[in-house]
Design a protein around this motif. Structure first.
Motif, PDB file in Angstrom:
ATOM      1  N   PHE A 137       0.681  -1.331   0.252  1.00 27.53           N
ATOM      2  CA  PHE A 137       0.095  -0.083  -0.002  1.00 27.53           C
ATOM      3  C   PHE A 137       0.884   1.210  -0.069  1.00 27.53           C
ATOM      4  O   PHE A 137       0.610   2.216  -0.541  1.00 27.53           O
ATOM      5  CB  PHE A 137      -0.886  -0.112   1.378  1.00 27.53           C
ATOM      6  N   ALA A 138       1.993   1.341   0.808  1.00 28.27           N
ATOM      7  CA  ALA A 138       2.953   2.259   0.774  1.00 28.27           C
ATOM      8  C   ALA A 138       3.493   2.508  -0.617  1.00 28.27           C
ATOM      9  O   ALA A 138       3.349   3.856  -1.127  1.00 28.27           O
ATOM     10  CB  ALA A 138       4.026   2.010   1.600  1.00 28.27           C
ATOM     11  N   LYS A 139       3.931   1.653  -1.375  1.00 28.63           N
ATOM     12  CA  LYS A 139       4.252   1.670  -2.737  1.00 28.63           C
ATOM     13  C   LYS A 139       3.187   2.327  -3.670  1.00 28.63           C
ATOM     14  O   LYS A 139       3.537   3.173  -4.432  1.00 28.63           O
ATOM     15  CB  LYS A 139       4.693   0.407  -3.420  1.00 28.63           C
ATOM     16  N   ASP A 140       1.865   1.918  -3.512  1.00 28.99           N
ATOM     17  CA  ASP A 140       0.802   2.594  -4.288  1.00 28.99           C
ATOM     18  C   ASP A 140       0.639   4.022  -3.878  1.00 28.99           C
ATOM     19  O   ASP A 140       0.464   4.876  -4.967  1.00 28.99           O
ATOM     20  CB  ASP A 140      -0.584   1.905  -3.918  1.00 28.99           C
ATOM     21  N   LEU A 141       1.084   4.450  -2.934  1.00 30.26           N
ATOM     22  CA  LEU A 141       0.969   5.876  -2.530  1.00 30.26           C
ATOM     23  C   LEU A 141       2.298   6.652  -2.627  1.00 30.26           C
ATOM     24  O   LEU A 141       2.186   7.903  -2.407  1.00 30.26           O
ATOM     25  CB  LEU A 141       0.570   5.817  -0.952  1.00 30.26           C
ATOM     26  N   ASN A 142       3.148   5.760  -3.217  1.00 32.48           N
ATOM     27  CA  ASN A 142       4.431   6.590  -3.342  1.00 32.48           C
ATOM     28  C   ASN A 142       5.217   7.051  -1.955  1.00 32.48           C
ATOM     29  O   ASN A 142       5.774   8.098  -1.998  1.00 32.48           O
ATOM     30  CB  ASN A 142       4.494   7.528  -4.357  1.00 32.48           C
ATOM     31  N   TRP A 143       4.738   6.230  -1.090  1.00 36.22           N
ATOM     32  CA  TRP A 143       5.324   6.443   0.208  1.00 36.22           C
ATOM     33  C   TRP A 143       6.272   5.505   0.852  1.00 36.22           C
ATOM     34  O   TRP A 143       6.443   4.351  -0.006  1.00 36.22           O
ATOM     35  CB  TRP A 143       4.432   6.507   1.145  1.00 36.22           C
ATOM     36  N   GLU A 190       7.554   2.631   3.605  1.00 36.05           N
ATOM     37  CA  GLU A 190       6.826   1.768   4.359  1.00 36.05           C
ATOM     38  C   GLU A 190       7.091   2.377   5.965  1.00 36.05           C
ATOM     39  O   GLU A 190       6.163   2.376   6.679  1.00 36.05           O
ATOM     40  CB  GLU A 190       7.275   0.380   4.584  1.00 36.05           C
ATOM     41  N   GLU A 191       8.209   2.916   6.011  1.00 32.58           N
ATOM     42  CA  GLU A 191       8.329   3.586   7.663  1.00 32.58           C
ATOM     43  C   GLU A 191       7.490   4.641   7.647  1.00 32.58           C
ATOM     44  O   GLU A 191       7.151   4.960   8.737  1.00 32.58           O
ATOM     45  CB  GLU A 191       9.903   4.061   7.627  1.00 32.58           C
ATOM     46  N   ASP A 192       7.418   5.499   6.532  1.00 37.39           N
ATOM     47  CA  ASP A 192       6.502   7.013   6.854  1.00 37.39           C
ATOM     48  C   ASP A 192       5.104   6.534   7.066  1.00 37.39           C
ATOM     49  O   ASP A 192       4.497   7.082   7.776  1.00 37.39           O
ATOM     50  CB  ASP A 192       6.607   7.550   5.425  1.00 37.39           C
ATOM     51  N   LEU A 193       4.543   5.277   6.298  1.00 34.79           N
ATOM     52  CA  LEU A 193       3.155   4.980   6.651  1.00 34.79           C
ATOM     53  C   LEU A 193       3.026   4.258   7.868  1.00 34.79           C
ATOM     54  O   LEU A 193       1.972   4.829   8.555  1.00 34.79           O
ATOM     55  CB  LEU A 193       2.697   3.825   5.592  1.00 34.79           C
ATOM     56  N   ASN A 194       3.925   3.784   8.396  1.00 37.70           N
ATOM     57  CA  ASN A 194       3.718   3.033   9.709  1.00 37.70           C
ATOM     58  C   ASN A 194       3.745   4.178  10.774  1.00 37.70           C
ATOM     59  O   ASN A 194       3.377   4.196  11.856  1.00 37.70           O
ATOM     60  CB  ASN A 194       4.913   2.085  10.127  1.00 37.70           C
ATOM     61  N   SER A 195       4.701   5.352  10.376  1.00 40.26           N
ATOM     62  CA  SER A 195       4.843   6.336  11.473  1.00 40.26           C
ATOM     63  C   SER A 195       3.441   7.066  11.677  1.00 40.26           C
ATOM     64  O   SER A 195       3.204   7.689  12.866  1.00 40.26           O
ATOM     65  CB  SER A 195       6.070   7.380  11.023  1.00 40.26           C
ATOM     66  N   ILE A 196       2.510   7.242  11.052  1.00 39.51           N
ATOM     67  CA  ILE A 196       1.344   7.834  10.993  1.00 39.51           C
ATOM     68  C   ILE A 196       0.130   6.901  11.353  1.00 39.51           C
ATOM     69  O   ILE A 196      -1.219   7.215  11.607  1.00 39.51           O
ATOM     70  CB  ILE A 196       0.710   8.594   9.847  1.00 39.51           C
ATOM     71  N   SER A 197       0.256   5.529  11.400  1.00 42.78           N
ATOM     72  CA  SER A 197      -0.667   4.288  11.619  1.00 42.78           C
ATOM     73  C   SER A 197      -0.748   4.162  12.925  1.00 42.78           C
ATOM     74  O   SER A 197       0.196   4.234  13.812  1.00 42.78           O
ATOM     75  CB  SER A 197      -0.195   3.167  10.644  1.00 42.78           C
ATOM     76  N   THR A 198      -1.855   3.645  13.553  1.00 41.59           N
ATOM     77  CA  THR A 198      -2.151   3.004  14.902  1.00 41.59           C
ATOM     78  C   THR A 198      -1.172   2.107  15.001  1.00 41.59           C
ATOM     79  O   THR A 198      -0.854   1.205  14.168  1.00 41.59           O
ATOM     80  CB  THR A 198      -3.555   3.011  15.175  1.00 41.59           C
ATOM     81  N   GLU A 199      -0.878   1.546  16.394  1.00 43.26           N
ATOM     82  CA  GLU A 199      -0.274   0.473  16.887  1.00 43.26           C
ATOM     83  C   GLU A 199      -0.959  -0.903  16.798  1.00 43.26           C
ATOM     84  O   GLU A 199      -0.464  -1.758  17.328  1.00 43.26           O
ATOM     85  CB  GLU A 199       0.457   0.718  17.871  1.00 43.26           C
ATOM     86  N   TRP A 200      -2.335  -0.639  16.490  1.00 47.17           N
ATOM     87  CA  TRP A 200      -3.283  -1.834  16.520  1.00 47.17           C
ATOM     88  C   TRP A 200      -3.878  -1.740  15.171  1.00 47.17           C
ATOM     89  O   TRP A 200      -4.193  -0.649  14.384  1.00 47.17           O
ATOM     90  CB  TRP A 200      -4.105  -1.706  17.699  1.00 47.17           C
TER      91      TRP A 200
END
Length: 351
Positions: free
Chosen positions: A144-150, A152-162
């Motif tokens: 999904f991060a590749k689809d957004l041109n992000w 993986e670390e950046d997407l995880n940084s704004i995502s909840t821990e659950w």
């Protein structure tokens, strides 16, 4: 002065009942601990949450109502073939993901693939389990991060821990586990109560499976009298007196009147001990009425010695196993049944 070496059947039964209390107590403690560890209460009555961001990592099972979520484009299938779709929503710069059954989010319209789902869902309520990110989720995040041109670390940084996963919500599995736990507790309590009763009143112990409790009471006293006479053959914890087979093994107590027995033989089976290939034997006693009493966990030599000792008594007992001896025993039992059938009408006539 009482003989310290005297064999006391009642004392042996008390020791057995005392040891039999241990396993039920352990089972009860472990099962009660599981009731506290496994969130059965949360499962049976999931926490109702209005909005996915009102969920915390400490929650277990939830019934969440979400206003709006969008499809990530990725799906997953569980072990039984049920399909789930990943959806996400963003609020105040934070992203939350949910894994929702495709049955709840199927796309409407003609000429659509069977597994087509809605790109956007609104006002949906579903039940799920709050879990930590797993491998399937991490693979989805990577793609999904590749689809957004992000990254993986950046997407995880704004995502909840659950994540909220309906795929991990297994009510029937947990309910089945709860039923099993309750049954085990019930069985353990029954066994514990019976063991305590047996300790307090050893005469309640079933020393002979085909006799009543009253008859077992008399049997224990009669067998004790024969043991006290010290006229018996002993093979380890087995005592063969003039009229009784008495087995006072660590796991049980058996008293069998030899006058009832018509056939005795041993059957072996492979033991469960790792590295040991010896057989353990069960001694089978067949009575005139066709009752079967099995005395387990004997070694080969022990079983043979017991059977030879029984054969040496004054009772005419068939020993050893073969088809011919099976037919002989069956004939005796059949004759006994015919004899009983003949006497019953006479008793009724007298009445």
């Amino acid at each position: 002065m009482e003989n310290e070496d005297r064999i006391v059947i009642l004392d042996h039964i008390k020791d057995i009942c005392k040891r039999r209390c241990i396993l039920p107590v352990v089972v009860i403690v472990v099962m009660i601990a599981l009731l506290f560890i496994v969130p059965f209460g949360s499962l049976l009555s999931p926490k109702k949450v209005d909005g996915i961001f009102n969920i915390s990592a400490k929650d277990d099972f939830v019934e969440v109502s979400t206003k709006q979520m969008r499809y990530t484009g990725y799906d997953v299938k569980n072990g039984i073939g049920t399909k789930f779709s990943y959806y996400y929503t963003i609020k105040d710069g934070k992203c939350a993901f949910a894994l929702i059954p495709q049955d709840l989010v199927k796309a409407d319209g003609k000429n659509l693939p069977e597994d087509a789902v809605k790109e956007e869902i609104k006002n949906l309520t579903f039940k799920a389990k709050v879990i930590k990110p797993n491998r399937a989720y991490n693979e989805m995040i990577s793609m999904f991060a590749k689809d957004l041109n992000w990254t993986e670390e950046d997407l995880n940084s704004i995502s909840t821990e659950w994540i909220v996963s309906s795929a991990n919500y297994h009510p029937y599995r947990y309910i089945f586990s709860l039923i099993v736990i309750i049954l085990l507790i019930g069985l353990a309590i029954v066994r514990l109560i019976n063991s305590i009763k047996g300790y307090k009143d050893p005469y309640r112990f079933e020393v002979c499976s085909y006799l009543s409790k009253e008859e077992c009471h008399e049997l224990i006293d009669e067998a004790q009298d024969e043991l006290d006479s010290e006229n018996y053959l002993q093979i380890n914890a087995t005592y063969i007196t003039e009229d009784y087979y008495i087995d006072l093994d660590t796991s049980g107590a058996f008293i069998i009147p030899l006058k009832d027995v018509i056939w005795v033989f041993r059957l072996g089976r492979r033991g469960f001990d790792i590295g040991k290939h010896s057989l353990t034997y069960t001694i089978n006693f067949i009575t005139r009425d066709g009752e079967v009493v099995k005395v387990p966990r004997k070694s080969s030599d022990e079983a043979m010695a017991i059977i030879k000792s029984i054969k040496a008594t004054e009772y005419e007992i068939i020993t050893g196993h073969s088809d011919e001896k099976m037919r002989m025993a069956a004939a005796i039992i059949r004759g006994r049944e015919e004899e009983n059938a003949e006497t019953q009408p006479e008793e009724k006539t007298e009445e």
